[in-house]
Design a protein around this motif. Structure first.
Motif, PDB file in Angstrom:
ATOM      1  N   GLN A 135       0.821  -1.217   0.000  1.00  0.00           N
ATOM      2  CA  GLN A 135       0.000   0.000   0.000  1.00  0.00           C
ATOM      3  C   GLN A 135       0.851   1.262   0.000  1.00  0.00           C
ATOM      4  N   SER A 136       1.948   1.250   0.749  1.00  0.00           N
ATOM      5  CA  SER A 136       2.749   2.473   0.874  1.00  0.00           C
ATOM      6  C   SER A 136       3.723   2.669  -0.293  1.00  0.00           C
ATOM      7  N   LEU A 137       4.340   1.599  -0.770  1.00  0.00           N
ATOM      8  CA  LEU A 137       5.348   1.706  -1.824  1.00  0.00           C
ATOM      9  C   LEU A 137       4.768   1.616  -3.232  1.00  0.00           C
ATOM     10  N   LYS A 138       3.587   1.006  -3.349  1.00  0.00           N
ATOM     11  CA  LYS A 138       2.915   0.844  -4.634  1.00  0.00           C
ATOM     12  C   LYS A 138       3.838   0.232  -5.709  1.00  0.00           C
ATOM     13  N   PRO A 139       4.334  -0.984  -5.467  1.00  0.00           N
ATOM     14  CA  PRO A 139       5.210  -1.637  -6.454  1.00  0.00           C
ATOM     15  C   PRO A 139       4.446  -2.033  -7.706  1.00  0.00           C
ATOM     16  N   ASP A 140       5.202  -2.229  -8.778  1.00  0.00           N
ATOM     17  CA  ASP A 140       4.607  -2.733 -10.019  1.00  0.00           C
ATOM     18  C   ASP A 140       4.449  -4.245  -9.983  1.00  0.00           C
ATOM     19  N   VAL A 141       5.363  -4.934  -9.284  1.00  0.00           N
ATOM     20  CA  VAL A 141       5.359  -6.388  -9.157  1.00  0.00           C
ATOM     21  C   VAL A 141       5.809  -6.754  -7.747  1.00  0.00           C
ATOM     22  N   ILE A 142       5.216  -7.790  -7.181  1.00  0.00           N
ATOM     23  CA  ILE A 142       5.633  -8.318  -5.882  1.00  0.00           C
ATOM     24  C   ILE A 142       6.082  -9.758  -6.076  1.00  0.00           C
ATOM     25  N   THR A 143       7.268 -10.101  -5.548  1.00  0.00           N
ATOM     26  CA  THR A 143       7.643 -11.516  -5.477  1.00  0.00           C
ATOM     27  C   THR A 143       7.365 -11.973  -4.054  1.00  0.00           C
ATOM     28  N   MET A 144       6.747 -13.139  -3.906  1.00  0.00           N
ATOM     29  CA  MET A 144       6.217 -13.550  -2.601  1.00  0.00           C
ATOM     30  C   MET A 144       6.578 -14.995  -2.278  1.00  0.00           C
ATOM     31  N   ASP A 145       7.170 -15.192  -1.093  1.00  0.00           N
ATOM     32  CA  ASP A 145       7.344 -16.534  -0.555  1.00  0.00           C
ATOM     33  C   ASP A 145       6.058 -16.907   0.173  1.00  0.00           C
ATOM     34  N   THR A 153      -2.015 -15.945   2.839  1.00  0.00           N
ATOM     35  CA  THR A 153      -2.921 -15.029   3.542  1.00  0.00           C
ATOM     36  C   THR A 153      -2.654 -13.587   3.124  1.00  0.00           C
ATOM     37  N   ALA A 154      -1.357 -13.235   3.037  1.00  0.00           N
ATOM     38  CA  ALA A 154      -1.000 -11.877   2.618  1.00  0.00           C
ATOM     39  C   ALA A 154      -1.464 -11.595   1.199  1.00  0.00           C
ATOM     40  N   LEU A 155      -1.299 -12.568   0.327  1.00  0.00           N
ATOM     41  CA  LEU A 155      -1.710 -12.403  -1.064  1.00  0.00           C
ATOM     42  C   LEU A 155      -3.195 -12.070  -1.158  1.00  0.00           C
ATOM     43  N   ARG A 156      -4.002 -12.818  -0.434  1.00  0.00           N
ATOM     44  CA  ARG A 156      -5.456 -12.574  -0.484  1.00  0.00           C
ATOM     45  C   ARG A 156      -5.787 -11.154  -0.028  1.00  0.00           C
ATOM     46  N   LYS A 157      -5.107 -10.689   1.011  1.00  0.00           N
ATOM     47  CA  LYS A 157      -5.369  -9.346   1.519  1.00  0.00           C
ATOM     48  C   LYS A 157      -4.888  -8.288   0.538  1.00  0.00           C
ATOM     49  N   ILE A 158      -3.730  -8.501  -0.070  1.00  0.00           N
ATOM     50  CA  ILE A 158      -3.219  -7.552  -1.054  1.00  0.00           C
ATOM     51  C   ILE A 158      -4.171  -7.422  -2.234  1.00  0.00           C
ATOM     52  N   MET A 159      -4.751  -8.532  -2.653  1.00  0.00           N
ATOM     53  CA  MET A 159      -5.709  -8.478  -3.761  1.00  0.00           C
ATOM     54  C   MET A 159      -6.931  -7.630  -3.412  1.00  0.00           C
ATOM     55  N   GLU A 160      -7.231  -7.511  -2.110  1.00  0.00           N
ATOM     56  CA  GLU A 160      -8.365  -6.695  -1.670  1.00  0.00           C
ATOM     57  C   GLU A 160      -8.004  -5.220  -1.572  1.00  0.00           C
ATOM     58  N   VAL A 161      -6.846  -4.922  -0.982  1.00  0.00           N
ATOM     59  CA  VAL A 161      -6.533  -3.539  -0.639  1.00  0.00           C
ATOM     60  C   VAL A 161      -5.596  -2.840  -1.618  1.00  0.00           C
ATOM     61  N   ALA A 162      -4.747  -3.584  -2.309  1.00  0.00           N
ATOM     62  CA  ALA A 162      -3.788  -2.969  -3.241  1.00  0.00           C
ATOM     63  C   ALA A 162      -3.463  -3.935  -4.364  1.00  0.00           C
ATOM     64  N   PRO A 163      -4.419  -4.261  -5.236  1.00  0.00           N
ATOM     65  CA  PRO A 163      -4.195  -5.258  -6.287  1.00  0.00           C
ATOM     66  C   PRO A 163      -2.916  -5.003  -7.078  1.00  0.00           C
ATOM     67  N   THR A 164      -2.035  -6.003  -7.064  1.00  0.00           N
ATOM     68  CA  THR A 164      -0.715  -5.892  -7.677  1.00  0.00           C
ATOM     69  C   THR A 164      -0.328  -7.243  -8.264  1.00  0.00           C
ATOM     70  N   PRO A 165       0.321  -7.270  -9.428  1.00  0.00           N
ATOM     71  CA  PRO A 165       0.806  -8.553  -9.955  1.00  0.00           C
ATOM     72  C   PRO A 165       1.767  -9.212  -8.973  1.00  0.00           C
ATOM     73  N   VAL A 166       1.490 -10.464  -8.595  1.00  0.00           N
ATOM     74  CA  VAL A 166       2.308 -11.192  -7.626  1.00  0.00           C
ATOM     75  C   VAL A 166       2.879 -12.444  -8.275  1.00  0.00           C
ATOM     76  N   LEU A 167       4.187 -12.636  -8.125  1.00  0.00           N
ATOM     77  CA  LEU A 167       4.863 -13.861  -8.542  1.00  0.00           C
ATOM     78  C   LEU A 167       5.215 -14.638  -7.287  1.00  0.00           C
ATOM     79  N   MET A 168       4.676 -15.830  -7.157  1.00  0.00           N
ATOM     80  CA  MET A 168       4.960 -16.656  -5.981  1.00  0.00           C
ATOM     81  C   MET A 168       6.230 -17.461  -6.205  1.00  0.00           C
ATOM     82  N   PHE A 169       7.091 -17.503  -5.198  1.00  0.00           N
ATOM     83  CA  PHE A 169       8.220 -18.422  -5.224  1.00  0.00           C
ATOM     84  C   PHE A 169       7.780 -19.724  -4.588  1.00  0.00           C
ATOM     85  N   SER A 170       8.020 -20.821  -5.296  1.00  0.00           N
ATOM     86  CA  SER A 170       7.480 -22.107  -4.870  1.00  0.00           C
ATOM     87  C   SER A 170       8.536 -23.185  -4.883  1.00  0.00           C
ATOM     88  N   SER A 171       8.460 -24.073  -3.893  1.00  0.00           N
ATOM     89  CA  SER A 171       9.311 -25.261  -3.921  1.00  0.00           C
ATOM     90  C   SER A 171       8.748 -26.244  -4.938  1.00  0.00           C
TER      91      SER A 171
END
Length: 382
Positions: A45-55, A65-83
């Motif tokens: 919300q504060s930095l307003k990134p163009d892309v978020i990489t998320m563990d 959980t964070a992803l779901r909340k971000i989609m509500e309050v500050a929709p941003t393209p998210v790339l998940m890092f996955s095992s």
């Protein structure tokens, strides 16, 4: 200023390595780090990134959980890092359902070595998502409803290779066929022709955004659907088994990870396994290792070329959201035999790459929003 990236991970090593890997990339700028999901929401919300990489494994608040909340309050393209494990695949598929655009393998060995390859992979993914991501709520940001713990609902309704090179990878070249007339559907407000000839097979190809798109399309098709379906989704080998199981639980159709020799039959959809190539023969599929001459495993171009060979004029090709143009050359071969080609429209595509390629090639008979593809398919096949 480059593409602004927020890196979310509780590992200082991971944060440092991502920063070091991307530092030489002039078009990408890391603007901040978050150590847990709670910080991620605040900084989104504060930095307003163009892309978020998320563990997804973090203290205080996990990535999902964070992803779901971000989609509500500050929709941003998210790339998940996955095992690259079965459990990692299940969590990643949950993240895609919750609004993530795509995922990247979290391989510590690769991160330690760094080098041009991982830099290219990571930067290309970030740049493609930032450049092409469609922020329309029709394309993303509406979490998909799943019923993974309920009983199955029965009865509810890279540069492409030239087409002639694809033929050479099959046992025999395609028979010469008169080229079907190709009417452009790339221009807006062009009349759509969804009428279908007598069909024996449906082939659906997709990449980025595909897991959610496929689930939405297939969940609208009843178990009584009278044609076999083949699914090509760009996905690692360790993910496709979990994805097939997920689709099978949430859709009325029987959905199975394809094995060599599996029979094509009504009411069944076969998903191409990651790391392999799926070729269509008369009434069955072949699953082979393929080779390095083809960019993707599975490759939609190869599968669709085999459909053109064995089901000339009797198959429907559908190209959904995805980066690149895989599927375009194979779709051309299908269309040349008289088979119709449908594409997902730009507004509902997460990444308008693969469907745009077939639209620009003027081989589509219809360009449809995602939510209309399943119902139209059921209506026209019936």
């Amino acid at each position: 200023m480059g593409i602004k990236v927020l890196v979310v991970d509780d590992s200082m090593f991971f944060q440092k390595r991502i920063s070091e890997i991307l530092k030489p990339v002039a078009s990408v700028e890391i603007i901040g780090f978050a150590n847990n999901g709670k910080e991620a929401i605040e900084k989104a919300q504060s930095l307003k990134p163009d892309v978020i990489t998320m563990d997804y494994e973090m203290p205080v608040m996990d990535g999902l959980t964070a992803l779901r909340k971000i989609m509500e309050v500050a929709p941003t393209p998210v790339l998940m890092f996955s095992s690259l494990t079965y459990d990692g695949a299940r969590v990643t598929l949950d993240a895609l359902d919750a609004g993530a655009v795509d995922f990247l393998p979290k391989n510590f060995e690769d991160l330690q070595k760094g080098g041009p390859k991982i830099r290219e992979t990571l930067s290309d993914k970030i740049q493609s998502v930032a450049k092409q991501f469609n922020r329309s709520p029709k394309a993303r940001f509406t979490p998909i409803q799943t019923e993974l713990d309920s009983d199955k609902r029965k009865g509810e309704s890279q540069p492409a290779r030239p087409a002639r090179q694809l033929e050479s990878k099959l046992d025999k070249p395609l028979a010469s066929q008169p080229k079907a007339s190709a009417t452009s559907r790339f221009e807006k407000n062009t009349k759509q022709d969804t009428r279908l000839p007598t069909l024996d097979l449906i082939v659906i190809a997709t990449s980025t955004g595909g897991p959610v798109a496929l689930q939405k399309v297939l969940s609208q098709i009843p178990a009584s659907f009278s044609k076999p379906i083949v699914l090509i989704q760009h996905m690692p080998a360790t993910f496709t088994q979990a994805f097939a199981e997920r689709l099978n639980k949430t859709c009325a159709l029987e959905i199975k990870l394809a094995e060599d020799g599996d029979i094509l039959k009504p009411g069944r959809a076969l998903l191409a396994p990651g790391g392999k190539q799926l070729l269509i023969e008369k009434s069955k599929v072949r699953v082979i290792d393929g080779d390095d001459r083809v960019n993707y495993r599975p490759c939609a171009d190869l599968t669709m070329a085999s459909a053109a060979k064995h089901y000339p004029g009797k198959s429907l090709g559908i190209v959904l959201t995805g980066m690149g143009s895989d599927g375009c050359e194979g779709a051309k071969l299908m269309q040349q035999t008289g088979s119709p080609i449908w594409a997902q429209d730009e507004e509902t595509s997460v990444i308008y790459g693969m469907p745009m390629a077939v639209a620009k090639a003027h081989i589509t008979s219809a360009i449809l929003p995602l939510q209309d593809i399943g119902p139209t398919l059921v209506k026209e096949v019936r």
